[in-house]
Design an enzyme around this catalytic site. Structure first.
Site, mmCIF file in Angstrom:
data_model
loop_
_atom_site.group_PDB
_atom_site.id
_atom_site.type_symbol
_atom_site.label_atom_id
_atom_site.label_comp_id
_atom_site.label_asym_id
_atom_site.label_seq_id
_atom_site.Cartn_x
_atom_site.Cartn_y
_atom_site.Cartn_z
ATOM 1 N N SER A 31 -74.957 -57.636 45.745
ATOM 2 C CA SER A 31 -74.896 -56.859 46.983
ATOM 3 C C SER A 31 -76.216 -56.108 47.212
ATOM 4 O O SER A 31 -77.267 -56.733 47.337
ATOM 5 C CB SER A 31 -73.692 -55.911 46.936
ATOM 6 O OG SER A 31 -73.464 -55.304 48.179
ATOM 7 N N HIS B 283 -66.408 -60.241 49.046
ATOM 8 C CA HIS B 283 -67.540 -59.486 48.492
ATOM 9 C C HIS B 283 -67.261 -59.165 47.033
ATOM 10 O O HIS B 283 -66.913 -58.032 46.659
ATOM 11 C CB HIS B 283 -67.756 -58.216 49.308
ATOM 12 C CG HIS B 283 -69.093 -57.582 49.066
ATOM 13 N ND1 HIS B 283 -70.282 -58.202 49.395
ATOM 14 C CD2 HIS B 283 -69.443 -56.381 48.518
ATOM 15 C CE1 HIS B 283 -71.299 -57.421 49.079
ATOM 16 N NE2 HIS B 283 -70.815 -56.313 48.532
ATOM 17 N N ASP C 156 -67.040 -63.206 52.862
ATOM 18 C CA ASP C 156 -67.572 -61.862 52.646
ATOM 19 C C ASP C 156 -67.556 -61.068 53.951
ATOM 20 O O ASP C 156 -68.160 -61.469 54.944
ATOM 21 C CB ASP C 156 -69.008 -61.967 52.112
ATOM 22 C CG ASP C 156 -69.513 -60.665 51.502
ATOM 23 O OD1 ASP C 156 -69.046 -59.584 51.921
ATOM 24 O OD2 ASP C 156 -70.387 -60.734 50.619
#
Length: 258
Positions: A150, A236, A204
């Site tokens: 991320s 995610h 995601d």
């Protein structure tokens, strides 16, 4: 989740929930693994070095179990480092203070989301200091791998592209391109030889899949290529198969000596 559809007074709570949910999913994924027996962080005879950069609101120690996926003997002499980001205000959470490598202006992150280049470049300097220290200790630059999830994936990309030498590789998980194409001119010939692995979940909702897809085209502009792996139905988070593939990917790139 689109913050534009949420009343202003609820947006801080909404973003906090999104951040906590993403970190919780990752933590739950790691907890499902068998309890690890972890050796010390390498030694003076370390042959390779893996730096893992966590996502927004997470911490380095919470990610240490990732090491347990790298069971091949080639990793017996690998030194690992899981630093924690400094705590700072985050704009997409209305200034709430949390571990963050740099400021993020909006969630979800899309391909055209505004970039915080100054904050990214400051964080890159920190990563480069870590890399320089390991090279000074005797590890071959081409046996150094920077990986991140991320926000940590975005920092991974920036760090390997702006490092003046060729590294073993950079692995981006659910990340995005954190600067504009104007910085392409700063990518050195050595950095352009650093292999890039990019993994992204097609479901995601925090860092949109389109933001991940923008990575290969950005690298193509820079005269680079990357291996892009899309994971259907993955949100995610990380999956075991992503990390096992990363193990094989790094192993195939390790140099015979340091």
């Amino acid at each position: 989740m689109s913050l534009r559809r949420i009343p202003l007074f609820l947006r801080p709570l909404a973003v906090a929930v999104v951040t906590i949910a993403a970190v919780s999913l990752f933590a739950a994924f790691l907890r499902r693994q068998s309890p690890p027996t972890l050796p010390p962080y390498g030694s003076i005879s370390a042959r390779s070095f893996v730096l893992w950069l966590h996502g927004l609101g997470d911490s380095g120690p919470a990610n240490e179990r990732i090491r347990t996926f790298f069971s091949s003997p080639e990793f017996n002499r690998t030194k690992w480092f899981f630093p924690s980001a400094p705590r700072s205000p985050v704009s997409c959470n209305d200034g709430a203070v949390m571990p963050s490598w740099f400021d993020i202006y909006e969630i979800p992150v899309a391909a055209e989301s505004p970039k915080n280049e100054n904050g990214v470049l400051k964080a890159v300097q920190m990563v480069h200091t870590i890399i320089d220290k390991e090279i000074a200790a005797g590890i071959n630059a081409e046996n150094i791998f920077v990986c991140g999830f991320s926000q940590g994936g975005a920092l991974t990309l920036a760090s390997v592209l702006l490092y003046p030498r060729t590294l073993g590789g950079g692995a981006v998980f659910s990340g995005w391109v954190p600067f504009n194409s104007s910085l392409i001119a700063q990518i050195s010939p050595g950095a352009k030889k650093t292999p890039i692995l990019w993994s992204h979940g097609m479901a995601d909702k925090i860092v949109l899949f389109e933001a991940g897809q923008a990575g290969p085209s950005f690298l193509e502009q820079a005269g680079m290529r990357c291996e892009f792996k899309a994971y259907p139905n993955l949100g995610h988070s990380l999956e075991k198969k992503e990390l096992k593939y990363l193990e094989r990917w790094i192993k195939s790139r390790l140099k015979s000596s340091s």
